[in-house]
Write a protein that holds these residues in place. Structure first.
Motif, short mmCIF file in Angstrom:
data_model
loop_
_atom_site.label_atom_id
_atom_site.label_comp_id
_atom_site.label_asym_id
_atom_site.label_seq_id
_atom_site.Cartn_x
_atom_site.Cartn_y
_atom_site.Cartn_z
N UNK A 55 0.87 -1.18 0.00
CA UNK A 55 0.00 0.00 0.00
C UNK A 55 0.90 1.22 0.00
N UNK A 56 0.64 2.15 -0.89
CA UNK A 56 1.51 3.33 -1.04
C UNK A 56 0.77 4.60 -0.68
N UNK A 57 1.39 5.41 0.18
CA UNK A 57 0.90 6.75 0.49
C UNK A 57 2.01 7.75 0.22
N UNK A 58 1.67 8.85 -0.42
CA UNK A 58 2.66 9.89 -0.71
C UNK A 58 2.13 11.23 -0.20
N UNK A 59 2.92 11.90 0.64
CA UNK A 59 2.55 13.25 1.06
C UNK A 59 2.60 14.20 -0.13
N UNK A 60 1.66 15.12 -0.19
CA UNK A 60 1.65 16.09 -1.28
C UNK A 60 2.82 17.05 -1.19
N UNK A 61 3.25 17.34 0.03
CA UNK A 61 4.42 18.17 0.29
C UNK A 61 5.24 17.48 1.37
N UNK A 62 6.50 17.88 1.52
CA UNK A 62 7.35 17.32 2.55
C UNK A 62 6.85 17.76 3.93
N UNK A 63 6.53 16.80 4.79
CA UNK A 63 5.96 17.10 6.10
C UNK A 63 6.83 16.66 7.26
N UNK A 64 7.89 15.93 6.99
CA UNK A 64 8.76 15.46 8.06
C UNK A 64 8.47 14.03 8.47
N UNK A 65 9.38 13.49 9.25
CA UNK A 65 9.36 12.08 9.62
C UNK A 65 8.13 11.71 10.43
N UNK A 66 7.84 12.46 11.48
CA UNK A 66 6.75 12.11 12.38
C UNK A 66 5.40 12.14 11.65
N UNK A 67 5.15 13.18 10.90
CA UNK A 67 3.88 13.29 10.17
C UNK A 67 3.74 12.17 9.15
N UNK A 68 4.84 11.75 8.56
CA UNK A 68 4.80 10.67 7.57
C UNK A 68 4.47 9.34 8.23
N UNK A 69 5.05 9.08 9.40
CA UNK A 69 4.69 7.87 10.15
C UNK A 69 3.20 7.88 10.48
N UNK A 70 2.70 9.01 10.95
CA UNK A 70 1.27 9.11 11.28
C UNK A 70 0.39 8.81 10.08
#
Length: 329
Positions: A55-70
């Motif tokens: 399953x792939x999720x991509x942030x629209x903008x760079x949000x940082x490590x913690x936000x990406x884990x969430x």
């Protein structure tokens, strides 16, 4: 019980491939989620080429490590989340062994294991210490924060840790303001309010030690300050049963300062070492706490104040029994 392995990544495709393979090649099936912090390399193309296996999720903008884990946890559907950074990897039986131990202790909300620190060539540099006897070691919720305060309960880095997804969401997830500087520890502290802990005395996780690691961007002084904040948070959560022998908050802070001063000395970072020096490091109690914590870890916690530990071994895989009952020192 369903496990989801959540892999956070940013511009590390070569390393990410190893992390994904370690998750896909587990000895029991698990869901694999890749949370991409808007990588500029070929990460998206590669992960999508894997089809339905990931399953792939991509942030629209760079949000940082913690936000990406969430974000990755939000996309996951497992009952339990196994964290994995893109530069780390799992042993093939990691999920199977964790699931086996968790199934025998339904009140657990967090699980950790021995981790191996490896270099860029996957050569082992060191291992985290064993915790207590047996293959699986349980610690009741009321004892966890006291153990964390004195570093007798070392959950470790994300590659070592899994947690109950519902509990993770209940705590609000990782704090983006900390972002790779104790954001994981901050989460373990919160999760441990809601249930028991499990440690597996098996090496099931591999952490790569290299200059590109997330935490390398922080100075020792910054890490010292954040560690003090973590100790203050833990201190407020220590169960009252430990109050009669709990170090004062002031001495706890001094203990943390002393620890990081010794780290700076070992790394020969003299400028930062000089900035850490103050009267607190001369506190006899701070030195006592440091020595006690160090000796307790080396003696597999036989000298710790934690009590009511529970052991599972191969001969009693279906019979969870209490094996230790320590008195208070």
């Amino acid at each position: 019980m369903k496990f989801s392995v959540v892999i956070s990544t940013y511009n590390r495709l070569d390393l990410l491939k190893r992390a994904i393979n370690s998750a896909l090649n587990q000895t029991i099936p698990c869901e694999v989620v890749v949370a991409d912090d808007c990588s500029a390399d070929e990460t998206e193309v590669y992960v999508k080429s894997l089809g339905n296996s990931v399953i792939y999720h991509r942030n629209e903008v760079n949000k940082g490590h913690a936000a990406t884990v969430n974000a990755g946890v939000t996309k996951a559907s497992g009952d339990w989340i196994k964290f994995l950074d893109d530069d780390d990897y799992l042993a093939p039986n990691c999920i199977e062994e964790m699931a086996k131990a968790i199934s025998l202790h339904s009140s657990a909300v967090i699980c950790s294991c021995i981790g191996s620190q490896v270099d860029s060539n996957e050569q082992e540099l060191s291992r985290t210490p064993k915790v207590g006897p047996g293959l699986a070691f349980y610690i009741p919720q009321a004892d966890i924060h006291y153990g964390m305060l004195l570093e007798l309960v070392p959950f470790g880095t994300p590659v070592q840790v899994a947690c109950c997804r519902d509990t993770f969401l209940k705590t609000g997830g990782w704090n983006p303001q900390l972002d790779a500087n104790c954001d994981d520890i901050d989460s373990w502290i919160s999760i441990a309010q809601f249930g028991d802990a499990i440690f597996l005395n098996q090496c099931l996780a591999y952490r790569t030690i290299w200059t590109g690691a997330y935490n390398q961007k922080f100075s020792l002084l910054k890490r010292l300050d954040t560690n003090i904040l973590m100790k203050e948070k833990i201190y407020a959560l220590v169960d009252h049963k430990h109050s009669s022998y709990l170090p004062s908050l002031k001495n706890t802070r001094n203990y943390v300062k002393l620890h990081w001063l010794l780290v700076a000395l070992k790394r020969r970072q003299l400028t930062e070492l000089l900035k850490m020096i103050d009267g607190g490091i001369l506190s006899p109690i701070a030195w006592w706490v440091l020595v006690t914590a160090t000796l307790s870890r080396r003696l597999n916690y036989r000298n710790s104040h934690l009590n009511k530990f529970v052991l599972i071994d191969d001969r009693e895989a279906n019979n969870v029994s209490k094996v230790w009952e320590h008195g208070k020192a």
